[in-house]
Scaffold this motif. Structure first.
Motif, short mmCIF file in Angstrom:
data_model
loop_
_atom_site.label_atom_id
_atom_site.label_comp_id
_atom_site.label_asym_id
_atom_site.label_seq_id
_atom_site.Cartn_x
_atom_site.Cartn_y
_atom_site.Cartn_z
N ALA A 90 0.83 -1.21 0.00
CA ALA A 90 0.00 0.00 0.00
C ALA A 90 0.86 1.26 0.00
N SER A 91 1.92 1.25 0.80
CA SER A 91 2.79 2.43 0.89
C SER A 91 3.49 2.69 -0.45
N ALA A 92 3.96 1.63 -1.09
CA ALA A 92 4.59 1.78 -2.41
C ALA A 92 3.56 2.25 -3.43
N GLY A 93 2.33 1.74 -3.33
CA GLY A 93 1.28 2.15 -4.25
C GLY A 93 0.92 3.62 -4.09
N LEU A 94 0.93 4.10 -2.87
CA LEU A 94 0.65 5.52 -2.64
C LEU A 94 1.75 6.39 -3.27
N ALA A 95 2.99 5.94 -3.18
CA ALA A 95 4.08 6.68 -3.82
C ALA A 95 3.91 6.68 -5.34
N GLN A 96 3.50 5.55 -5.89
CA GLN A 96 3.21 5.51 -7.33
C GLN A 96 2.10 6.49 -7.69
N TRP A 97 1.07 6.53 -6.87
CA TRP A 97 -0.02 7.47 -7.11
C TRP A 97 0.49 8.91 -7.13
N ALA A 98 1.35 9.26 -6.19
CA ALA A 98 1.89 10.62 -6.15
C ALA A 98 2.64 10.94 -7.44
N ALA A 99 3.42 9.98 -7.92
CA ALA A 99 4.15 10.19 -9.18
C ALA A 99 3.19 10.35 -10.35
N GLU A 100 2.17 9.51 -10.40
CA GLU A 100 1.19 9.57 -11.49
C GLU A 100 0.47 10.91 -11.52
N ARG A 101 0.02 11.36 -10.34
CA ARG A 101 -0.73 12.62 -10.30
C ARG A 101 0.17 13.80 -10.65
N ALA A 102 1.43 13.75 -10.19
CA ALA A 102 2.35 14.84 -10.52
C ALA A 102 2.60 14.90 -12.02
N LEU A 103 2.79 13.75 -12.65
CA LEU A 103 3.02 13.73 -14.09
C LEU A 103 1.77 14.11 -14.87
N ALA A 104 0.60 13.88 -14.26
CA ALA A 104 -0.65 14.26 -14.92
C ALA A 104 -0.91 15.76 -14.84
N GLY A 105 -0.07 16.47 -14.08
CA GLY A 105 -0.20 17.92 -14.02
C GLY A 105 -0.82 18.46 -12.76
N ASP A 106 -1.09 17.60 -11.77
CA ASP A 106 -1.64 18.10 -10.51
C ASP A 106 -0.58 18.91 -9.78
N ASP A 107 -0.87 20.18 -9.53
CA ASP A 107 0.09 21.05 -8.87
C ASP A 107 -0.67 22.06 -8.02
N GLY A 108 0.06 23.04 -7.48
CA GLY A 108 -0.59 24.03 -6.63
C GLY A 108 -1.30 23.36 -5.47
N ARG A 109 -2.56 23.70 -5.28
CA ARG A 109 -3.34 23.12 -4.19
C ARG A 109 -3.65 21.64 -4.39
N GLU A 110 -3.37 21.12 -5.60
CA GLU A 110 -3.61 19.70 -5.89
C GLU A 110 -2.33 18.87 -5.84
#
Length: 335
Positions: A90-110
């Motif tokens: 789960a912890s590794a999956g959450l890190a993957q999620w953070a990478a995915e969202r960052a690459l998708a352009g989530d920034d600022g308050r997101e």
């Protein structure tokens, strides 16, 4: 910010006296409940294939069997329970999620921040150590390269301990840049200035081993004059922060002097650098063992992305930091 969180991470039971406990996550959530704009996401766990992209297959199998048999002391510091296997995925999956969202352009308050446990930056390719079983940031970086469309990933580690596992996994790689600002001589005893990578990875590892007692000004100057310029030269598509908060002046297991506000200032520097190189930015929780200082520091990172301007203190940096920075810049051709 968006915070990746999974209840499965609470099932990693390290015992009553261990500093890395589920209470860390509970304290973070309690502190964040007082702030506005907090969103939680429960991401999918990492697959075994994602984990074995950076870890040895036999080690992963051994770790799974160890947990299935009830766990225990993997080594003197690193403890597992039956629930640790699922918590680590789960912890590794959450890190993957953070990478995915960052690459998708989530920034600022997101901007994404993964608050999983167990932490990961000490986990080497074929072993667990230092409270860590899977190298969460490493799994996320490799996932971004394999499936996320990134050609280059940078990991900046501000945990008080050197992330020997992350360094080792990518030490001869030219597509992952690893930088660490940490306390000199502290566990695990790695992270010297002359550890700069090898082969295709030469000068893609950068270490700033600050002396004990270093505070906000030392960290900010070190980032400004070493990590920032090196990141600019590397030009990553994704910047992951291995965000440990145990360099805090009130953390029980370090001798550094970073303040809560200092983490806000460091966050602002990281954000400005990510913007300058047009990299997605995500955070992955590592250490931090004072419940109040950990939760307050993460809250101030959140507030920095929510529009609060950090305030630097008036204390200056140590003369030794200037000398160290000159040594690092020379080793990396930043002069």
């Amino acid at each position: 910010m968006q915070f990746g969180y999974s209840e499965a991470c609470l099932d990693h039971d390290t015992g009553a006296r261990h500093p890395e406990t589920a209470d860390r996550l509970r304290a973070i959530r309690q502190q964040l409940a007082r702030r506005h704009g907090v969103e939680y996401v429960d991401a999918d766990p990492a697959s075994v294939d994602a984990v074995t992209a950076v870890h040895d297959n036999d080690y992963v199998d051994e770790f799974r069997e160890f947990c299935t048999d009830g766990g225990g002391n993997w080594d003197a510091d690193t403890v597992a329970s039956e629930g640790t296997w699922k918590a680590a995925l789960a912890s590794a999956g959450l890190a993957q999620w953070a990478a995915e969202r960052a690459l998708a352009g989530d920034d600022g308050r997101e901007t994404p921040f993964s608050i999983g446990r167990p932490p990961g930056h000490h986990a080497v390719e074929a072993d667990a150590m230092g409270f860590c079983f899977f190298n969460n940031a490493g799994v996320a970086a490799q996932h971004a390269l394999d499936d996320g469309g990134a050609d280059r990933v940078a990991i900046f580690d501000w945990d008080v301990h050197h992330g020997n596992g992350t360094q080792d996994i990518f030490y001869d790689r030219g597509d992952v840049f690893y930088a660490s600002i940490h306390e000199q001589g502290l566990f695990p005893g790695t992270g010297d200035v002359n550890e700069i990578g090898t082969g295709a990875g030469e000068r893609t590892t950068l270490n700033v081993p600050l002396r004990s007692g270093a505070g906000d000004a030392d960290y900010l100057l070190a980032f400004e004059r070493t990590v920032g310029p090196a990141l600019d030269r590397f030009d990553p598509d994704l910047l992951l922060v291995s965000a440990g908060f145990d360099a805090h002046r009130h953390d029980p297991i370090s001798r550094m002097r970073v303040s809560t506000e200092g983490y806000a200032c460091l966050t602002e520097q990281v954000r400005e650098t990510a913007d300058a190189v047009d990299a997605g930015l995500g955070f992955v929780l590592e250490g931090g063992y004072g419940l109040d200082t950990l939760s307050e520091s993460i809250a101030t990172v959140h507030e920095t992305f929510d529009g609060r301007a950090p305030v630097e203190d008036d204390d200056g940096h140590a003369d030794a930091t200037e000398d160290l920075i000159d040594e690092v810049r020379s080793a990396h051709g930043l002069e």
